[in-house]
Design a protein around this motif. Structure first.
Motif, PDB file in Angstrom:
ATOM      1  N   GLN A 145     104.324 106.590  77.333  1.00 54.65           N
ATOM      2  CA  GLN A 145     104.211 105.432  78.211  1.00 54.65           C
ATOM      3  C   GLN A 145     103.790 104.186  77.439  1.00 54.65           C
ATOM      4  O   GLN A 145     104.242 103.077  77.744  1.00 54.65           O
ATOM      5  CB  GLN A 145     103.202 105.725  79.329  1.00 54.65           C
ATOM      6  N   ILE A 146     102.953 104.360  76.425  1.00 52.58           N
ATOM      7  CA  ILE A 146     102.539 103.221  75.595  1.00 52.58           C
ATOM      8  C   ILE A 146     103.725 102.715  74.774  1.00 52.58           C
ATOM      9  O   ILE A 146     103.915 101.496  74.625  1.00 52.58           O
ATOM     10  CB  ILE A 146     101.370 103.613  74.681  1.00 52.58           C
ATOM     11  N   TYR A 147     104.536 103.623  74.272  1.00 48.90           N
ATOM     12  CA  TYR A 147     105.753 103.203  73.564  1.00 48.90           C
ATOM     13  C   TYR A 147     106.677 102.407  74.499  1.00 48.90           C
ATOM     14  O   TYR A 147     107.301 101.418  74.087  1.00 48.90           O
ATOM     15  CB  TYR A 147     106.486 104.418  73.011  1.00 48.90           C
ATOM     16  N   ALA A 148     106.773 102.857  75.749  1.00 47.68           N
ATOM     17  CA  ALA A 148     107.600 102.134  76.717  1.00 47.68           C
ATOM     18  C   ALA A 148     107.031 100.742  76.988  1.00 47.68           C
ATOM     19  O   ALA A 148     107.789  99.758  77.084  1.00 47.68           O
ATOM     20  CB  ALA A 148     107.698 102.934  78.016  1.00 47.68           C
ATOM     21  N   ASN A 149     105.715 100.638  77.111  1.00 52.15           N
ATOM     22  CA  ASN A 149     105.088  99.337  77.333  1.00 52.15           C
ATOM     23  C   ASN A 149     105.302  98.406  76.142  1.00 52.15           C
ATOM     24  O   ASN A 149     105.532  97.197  76.318  1.00 52.15           O
ATOM     25  CB  ASN A 149     103.592  99.507  77.595  1.00 52.15           C
ATOM     26  N   VAL A 150     105.217  98.950  74.932  1.00 47.19           N
ATOM     27  CA  VAL A 150     105.454  98.142  73.733  1.00 47.19           C
ATOM     28  C   VAL A 150     106.894  97.626  73.725  1.00 47.19           C
ATOM     29  O   VAL A 150     107.155  96.445  73.421  1.00 47.19           O
ATOM     30  CB  VAL A 150     105.152  98.963  72.460  1.00 47.19           C
ATOM     31  N   THR A 151     107.842  98.480  74.086  1.00 47.25           N
ATOM     32  CA  THR A 151     109.245  98.064  74.146  1.00 47.25           C
ATOM     33  C   THR A 151     109.448  96.972  75.188  1.00 47.25           C
ATOM     34  O   THR A 151     110.130  95.965  74.939  1.00 47.25           O
ATOM     35  CB  THR A 151     110.137  99.269  74.468  1.00 47.25           C
TER      36      THR A 151
END
Length: 338
Positions: free
Chosen positions: A268-274
């Motif tokens: 989810q953090i990777y998605a937020n960064v994207t």
């Protein structure tokens, strides 16, 4: 034995990944390492450029030959781009501010959309010569051909209904995000678990607000084609599209297994960064486009104003000369009579 050991190792890794954990700013930077530092540096450059384009547009609007209402509404509309960019940059560096950053962006965006409605009505009333009709068959309701659309004119009563449709947007969206923030303060997972029950209100509110804006724009577009009403509306609605629909798509990707889990960085953090990185790029491009839409050549505007003033003075002098000639003509018969 090796196969069983690998299976146990994989299950241990899956169990060690806490999908609800949100790392701190230090943990986020240390985990992303050089990529995180480079991403933050690049994001800072993008936010600075967005702020520069917005300030340049503010400067141009301030010196335009327009009323105070026009300038205030235009500046409020254009301010959403640097605000959204700074909020995305903040969430990129501090993951725990993601919900707060999205809330600030949406509240300012919905206020900007209401200001856009006021701007459209102001420009239309300034250019209109007769009462235009309301074009009600627009998106998203244009997809329902069986709906009976009455023939209405743009009267004050009908404009008040359109105004309510757009005004509810900042009110409803602000209340929904306040509820989400309160739940997040109580327990971070509550906003994710129970936020789905608020989604119908969010979607209905957005559809009604966009419908009111689109009806206003379509109805006034033919009245003032030189005012670029369609472009003004598009560059603002694109922010809503990127911040809502794009966020829904990107944040659904962790369920597909696209992003890895490298504790403390979860999928989810990777998605937020994207999502935040895309927002930084998109706000820069949209701010540049909006700057072009609201830009006015001040030198040409001064020349046009001077020419119009000269023409008015010539017309006034000709009217005075004609009135003088008429007065003299009226005096001559009276003198002959005497």
């Amino acid at each position: 034995m090796e196969i069983e050991f690998n299976n146990l190792d994989n299950s241990f890794r899956n169990l060690s990944c806490d999908h609800n954990y949100v790392p701190s700013a230090i943990e986020n930077i240390e985990s992303l390492n050089v990529f995180g530092i480079g991403l933050l540096s690049f994001g800072t450059i993008l936010s600075t450029l967005t702020l520069y384009f917005a300030m340049d547009a503010f400067h141009n609007i301030f010196y335009q030959k327009e009323t105070r209402s026009y300038k205030t509404n235009s500046i409020m509309i254009l301010s959403v781009y640097p605000i959204a960019s700074v909020c995305s940059l903040t969430a990129l560096g501090m993951p725990r501010t993601q919900l707060l950053s999205e809330a600030v962006t949406q509240i300012f965006l919905t206020i900007a959309l209401y200001r856009l409605y006021l701007l459209l009505v102001y420009i239309g009333r300034k250019k209109v010569t007769k009462t235009p009709s309301l074009i009600l068959r627009v998106g998203p309701c244009c997809c329902w051909p069986c709906l009976p659309f009455p023939n209405l004119e743009m009267t004050d009563a009908n404009l008040s209904w359109l105004r309510l449709l757009v005004l509810q947007l900042p009110i409803i969206q602000g209340m929904i995000y306040c509820i989400s923030l309160f739940m997040s303060i109580e327990e971070p997972t509550l906003a994710t678990q129970y936020g789905i029950y608020l989604q119908p209100f969010t979607v209905i509110s957005i559809f009604l607000g966009i419908y009111g804006l689109t009806v206003t724009m379509k109805s006034l577009q033919e009245v003032a084609p030189e005012a670029k009403l369609h472009r003004k509306t598009t560059v603002s609605q694109m922010v809503l599209l990127f911040s809502k629909l794009q966020a829904f798509i990107v944040k659904s990707l962790p369920q597909t297994g696209l992003f890895p889990c490298n504790p403390p960085i979860t999928p989810q953090i990777y998605a937020n960064v994207t999502y935040n990185a895309l927002m930084l790029i998109e706000m820069l491009l949209l701010c540049y486009a909006a700057r072009y839409v609201y830009y006015v050549d001040l030198e040409r505007e001064e020349e046009t104003t001077a020419v119009e003033a000269t023409d008015r003075s010539k017309d006034k002098s000709m009217e005075q000369a004609n009135s003088t000639n008429n007065n003299e003509a009226n005096r001559q018969p009276s003198a002959l009579t005497a």
